[in-house]
Each structure stands twice: as C-alpha cells, then as structure tokens.
Design an enzyme around this catalytic site. Sequence first.
Site, PDB file in Angstrom:
ATOM      1  N   ASP A  37     -11.333   3.063   4.166  1.00  0.00           N
ATOM      2  CA  ASP A  37     -11.774   1.666   4.095  1.00  0.00           C
ATOM      3  C   ASP A  37     -13.291   1.576   3.997  1.00  0.00           C
ATOM      4  O   ASP A  37     -13.827   0.523   3.648  1.00  0.00           O
ATOM      5  CB  ASP A  37     -11.323   0.907   5.364  1.00  0.00           C
ATOM      6  CG  ASP A  37     -10.165  -0.040   5.094  1.00  0.00           C
ATOM      7  OD1 ASP A  37      -9.919  -0.359   3.914  1.00  0.00           O
ATOM      8  OD2 ASP A  37      -9.518  -0.456   6.071  1.00  0.00           O
ATOM      9  N   LYS A  68       0.847  -1.200   0.000  1.00  0.00           N
ATOM     10  CA  LYS A  68       0.000   0.000   0.000  1.00  0.00           C
ATOM     11  C   LYS A  68       0.880   1.245   0.000  1.00  0.00           C
ATOM     12  O   LYS A  68       0.640   2.193  -0.749  1.00  0.00           O
ATOM     13  CB  LYS A  68      -0.925   0.002   1.224  1.00  0.00           C
ATOM     14  CG  LYS A  68      -2.107  -0.939   1.061  1.00  0.00           C
ATOM     15  CD  LYS A  68      -2.858  -1.162   2.358  1.00  0.00           C
ATOM     16  CE  LYS A  68      -3.936  -2.228   2.152  1.00  0.00           C
ATOM     17  NZ  LYS A  68      -4.508  -2.733   3.399  1.00  0.00           N
ATOM     18  N   GLN A 102      -4.918  -1.403   9.619  1.00  0.00           N
ATOM     19  CA  GLN A 102      -4.872  -2.747   9.036  1.00  0.00           C
ATOM     20  C   GLN A 102      -5.515  -3.761   9.986  1.00  0.00           C
ATOM     21  O   GLN A 102      -5.143  -3.845  11.161  1.00  0.00           O
ATOM     22  CB  GLN A 102      -3.403  -3.118   8.756  1.00  0.00           C
ATOM     23  CG  GLN A 102      -3.212  -4.429   8.051  1.00  0.00           C
ATOM     24  CD  GLN A 102      -3.731  -4.419   6.608  1.00  0.00           C
ATOM     25  OE1 GLN A 102      -3.500  -3.466   5.861  1.00  0.00           O
ATOM     26  NE2 GLN A 102      -4.430  -5.471   6.218  1.00  0.00           N
TER      27      GLN A 102
END
Length: 296
Positions: free
Chosen positions: A121, A54, A98
Amino acid sequence: MPARLIDGKAAAAHLIDRVSLAVAHLVTEQRLQPGLAVVLVGDDPASEVYVRNKARQTVAAGMRSFEHRLPASTSQAELLALVRRLNADPAVHGILVQLPLPPQLDEGEVIEAIDPAKDVDGFHPINVGRLSIGAPALVPCTPYGCSLLIREVLPEPAGLHAVVVGRSNIVGKPMAQLLLAMHCTVTIAHSRTRDLPAFARSADILVAAVGRPQMVRGDWIKPGACVIDVGINRVPADEPGKTRLVGDVAFAEAVEVAGAITPVPGGVGPMTIACLLRNTVIAACRQHRLPEPADL
Ligand code: NDP
C-alpha cells in the site's frame, strides 16, 4: 471540442496483462510465485467487496492470495501478531491491511508493524520517506495509478503546473510527490486554501482528491488542462431509491473545457487494484534481488 476521455479501465487491463506476463515469467524462470496477503478486520460491506475483488484479481494474475478475516472485536495485540506472522512468511511478498480499521485499533501502529519491503500500500513511513527523497519505494496505489494515466496523455509533463486538491496521506500527498518527481511545479490545495477556483484555473494538470461530489466546476478548469478525478461519491440517482457514483469534478461541465479527463466510474478507480498487483510483483522481485520487469 469535448475533452479526450482517459480510459482507466483499458489502462488497468493493459497493466494487469503486463503483471500477469511478469508473474508467469517469475514462476517458470525463477520458481517464484508472488503472494499477496489481505487482512480484513470486521464486516464492513464495502471493504468486504474490495477484499473479494483484490483476491479474485490476484489469483487471475497468477499470484497466490492469502485472505485473513478477523472479527470486529479483534485486539491490537492479535492484529499485530498476525502482521508479524505475515512479515515472516516467505510465501507472502505483499501485505495489505484493509482500512479503515474498527475504532479500538491503532492504524498507525499497524501500518508501522508491516515490513516496509512488503508494504504494497506504500503507507509505511519508510516508504513515504523514500518516495519523498526519490529513493526506490513502494508507492501508494491510487496516486501511482493517476501518474500512469497522466503519462498516457502527457508523456513529457516536466515544467507543467500541477494542482492537487486534497492532502491526505493516501492520495493527495503522495500524488504531489509523484508529480514533483515528474518535474511538475506542484501546488497542494486543501480545505483552508483561499480562492481554490483561482488555483485550479492555473493548473495544466488538476487532480481532485477531495471526497465532495462535483465540487470542481467547469469554470475552475483551464482550457485544455488534464483533469484527474479521484473522487468516488455515491449520490441519489434520478430514479427514486437508486444511487449513482460521481467524482469530485462536475464532469458534464468539465468535459467541455478540459483537454483530457478521467470519467467516474471507469477512470482512476480501476487503476488502484492494477497498481496493487504491480506493487506485489515489484516487492517480490526486490525481496529476491531479481531485476524488476522493465514495463511495470
Ligand atoms: P480524505 O477525506 O482523507 O481527504 C480529503 C482532502 O480533501 C483533505 O485534504 C481535505 O482538506 C480536502 N478537502 C475537503 N474539503 C475541501 C474543500 N471544500 N476544498 C478543498 N479541499 C477540501 O479523502 P481521501 O484522500 O482518502 O479520498 C479523496 C477522494 O478520493 C474520496 O472521494 C475517496 O472516495 C476517493 N478515493 C478513491 C480511490 C480510488 O479511486 N480507488 C482510493 C482512495 C480514495 P483538509 O486536509 O484541510 O481537511
């Protein structure tokens, strides 16, 4: 005739090109460089690889990347304090924590602590609610990527029957909302569904997000259907000691029946990071009340 392969790698590369152009425009015209903060707690090797990827792709697209690595022993209070600092940091437009988190941490509370405007997200209840009422939202990356792949082969999906197998908050439920927003007739199936093969066989669009290797067989698929395989499962390879990735769909069988299908790997997987970068640009534009790039 075998199904058309939906090339997620190529679609992701095109999306990243458009993201990079949008970033270059924001930097030169608005003096705004979008920034993405990724928080990794603990040292799970798979999460470590995701976070590194990422960060690399964020920088390659011209954005700023902020990596925060915390020890597995981090307390809830310490993690929440970091999230609050990132919420307040004007250089950070997107925040991603995460998952999964170590067991002592409360994921729900952490997600709710993220500013919904920076929740790239799309997991915050505010964004979940906005998606469900059709208001502008930040949408979870994997299902959003799936919706782009579906549009590649079915530009006008209105009225088609879509069956989503899986009802997780990360994939299945938001996928169903996106298909509804595309005017599909949507069925959500899960582990308690009776006669799943019959539901699957009635799908013009079949999305498998289950986490069970090759569960969806060829004879579950309606001839000509569009099949989106979200599953990523590691199974033993033919060579002793080696493993390989397979999806939730028995690809060799399904490719003979479907009209279009995503392979694993190279289908849905590459779209997830591309959509994360896209969400970061969208979030930056909204925070600065700038028009969103039309092609994102
Ligand atoms: P979850 O484990 O959170 O959810 C799985 C869903 O599948 C549940 O709703 C479960 O039903 C359902 N299910 C399980 N067994 C069956 C069965 N026998 N029949 C019907 N439904 C069943 O998984 P995720 O949604 O997080 O992920 C699904 C898959 O997608 C995984 O392989 C994961 O690795 C992959 N994935 C890929 C991503 C990417 O491409 N970047 C990103 C995220 C996930 P119930 O709710 O009843 O338990």
